[in-house]
Enzyme design. Structure first.
Site, mmCIF file in Angstrom:
data_model
loop_
_atom_site.group_PDB
_atom_site.id
_atom_site.type_symbol
_atom_site.label_atom_id
_atom_site.label_comp_id
_atom_site.label_asym_id
_atom_site.label_seq_id
_atom_site.Cartn_x
_atom_site.Cartn_y
_atom_site.Cartn_z
ATOM 1 N N GLU A 161 0.813 -1.218 0.000
ATOM 2 C CA GLU A 161 0.000 0.000 0.000
ATOM 3 C C GLU A 161 0.850 1.274 0.000
ATOM 4 O O GLU A 161 0.368 2.337 -0.392
ATOM 5 C CB GLU A 161 -0.914 0.030 1.234
ATOM 6 C CG GLU A 161 -1.945 -1.073 1.252
ATOM 7 C CD GLU A 161 -2.788 -1.048 2.506
ATOM 8 O OE1 GLU A 161 -4.014 -0.890 2.372
ATOM 9 O OE2 GLU A 161 -2.214 -1.166 3.616
ATOM 10 N N TYR A 215 -17.406 25.245 4.289
ATOM 11 C CA TYR A 215 -17.224 23.809 4.055
ATOM 12 C C TYR A 215 -16.171 23.531 2.992
ATOM 13 O O TYR A 215 -15.579 22.458 2.977
ATOM 14 C CB TYR A 215 -18.539 23.085 3.764
ATOM 15 C CG TYR A 215 -19.443 23.726 2.761
ATOM 16 C CD1 TYR A 215 -19.226 23.606 1.405
ATOM 17 C CD2 TYR A 215 -20.550 24.448 3.183
ATOM 18 C CE1 TYR A 215 -20.070 24.195 0.489
ATOM 19 C CE2 TYR A 215 -21.407 25.038 2.280
ATOM 20 C CZ TYR A 215 -21.160 24.913 0.918
ATOM 21 O OH TYR A 215 -21.994 25.494 0.018
ATOM 22 N N GLU A 235 -7.907 5.352 10.986
ATOM 23 C CA GLU A 235 -8.264 5.888 12.291
ATOM 24 C C GLU A 235 -7.488 7.180 12.571
ATOM 25 O O GLU A 235 -8.028 8.156 13.080
ATOM 26 C CB GLU A 235 -7.981 4.867 13.400
ATOM 27 C CG GLU A 235 -8.844 3.631 13.352
ATOM 28 C CD GLU A 235 -8.305 2.518 12.452
ATOM 29 O OE1 GLU A 235 -7.463 2.769 11.553
ATOM 30 O OE2 GLU A 235 -8.737 1.366 12.652
ATOM 31 N N LYS A 255 -12.620 3.225 3.483
ATOM 32 C CA LYS A 255 -11.549 2.864 2.551
ATOM 33 C C LYS A 255 -12.072 1.722 1.679
ATOM 34 O O LYS A 255 -12.002 0.551 2.062
ATOM 35 C CB LYS A 255 -10.306 2.443 3.342
ATOM 36 C CG LYS A 255 -9.083 2.210 2.510
ATOM 37 C CD LYS A 255 -7.905 1.905 3.437
ATOM 38 C CE LYS A 255 -6.688 1.475 2.674
ATOM 39 N NZ LYS A 255 -5.636 0.991 3.573
#
Length: 134
Positions: A41, A70, A89, A114
């Site tokens: 990854e 935003y 996390e 994910k």
């Protein structure tokens, strides 16, 4: 065109005075991140889907300065994704911390998914922060 004049109506003024909160949401924000713990990854950008719920005090008037931009929050999400992160996390927590740093934000919840993490499934994380009373 936005106006910096106060909102009309006694009901709105009364609601704001009583602590009315507004929920601002950003949903399904697509970011690309260098994220993951496994060697395969690393250095391989992966998609994340980010949902953000921001609780703010009701604005006193119809002006951007009275709320949260935003687009700025979305820009923060993209900026965080450009840095290397091992865990979703951690990414969720860092984004929540950036959001709560805005004085108008009283509470934030960040959900990160994910899509490519599992075969046939979706992995995700959720981080929530509440501004402490000072």
């Amino acid at each position: 065109m936005a106006s910096d004049r106060p909102f009309p109506g006694q009901a709105i003024r009364a609601a704001r005075a009583s602590g009315l909160a507004i929920e601002v949401t950003i949903s399904d924000l697509q970011v690309t991140a260098d994220i993951g713990v496994y060697a395969h990854e690393h250095g391989r950008p992966q998609p994340l889907v980010v949902d953000i719920i921001l609780n703010i005090d009701a604005p006193a008037c119809d002006a951007l300065e009275e709320t949260i931009d935003y687009q700025h929050v979305a820009d923060d999400a993209h900026a965080l994704a450009r840095g290397r992160t091992a865990l979703i996390e951690t990414y969720a927590m860092r984004l929540a911390e950036r959001c709560i740093a805005c004085p108008r934000v009283q509470r934030v919840e960040v959900r990160v998914s994910k899509p490519g993490a599992l075969r046939g499934g979706l992995a995700g994380a959720r981080a929530s922060l509440v501004r402490s009373a000072a």
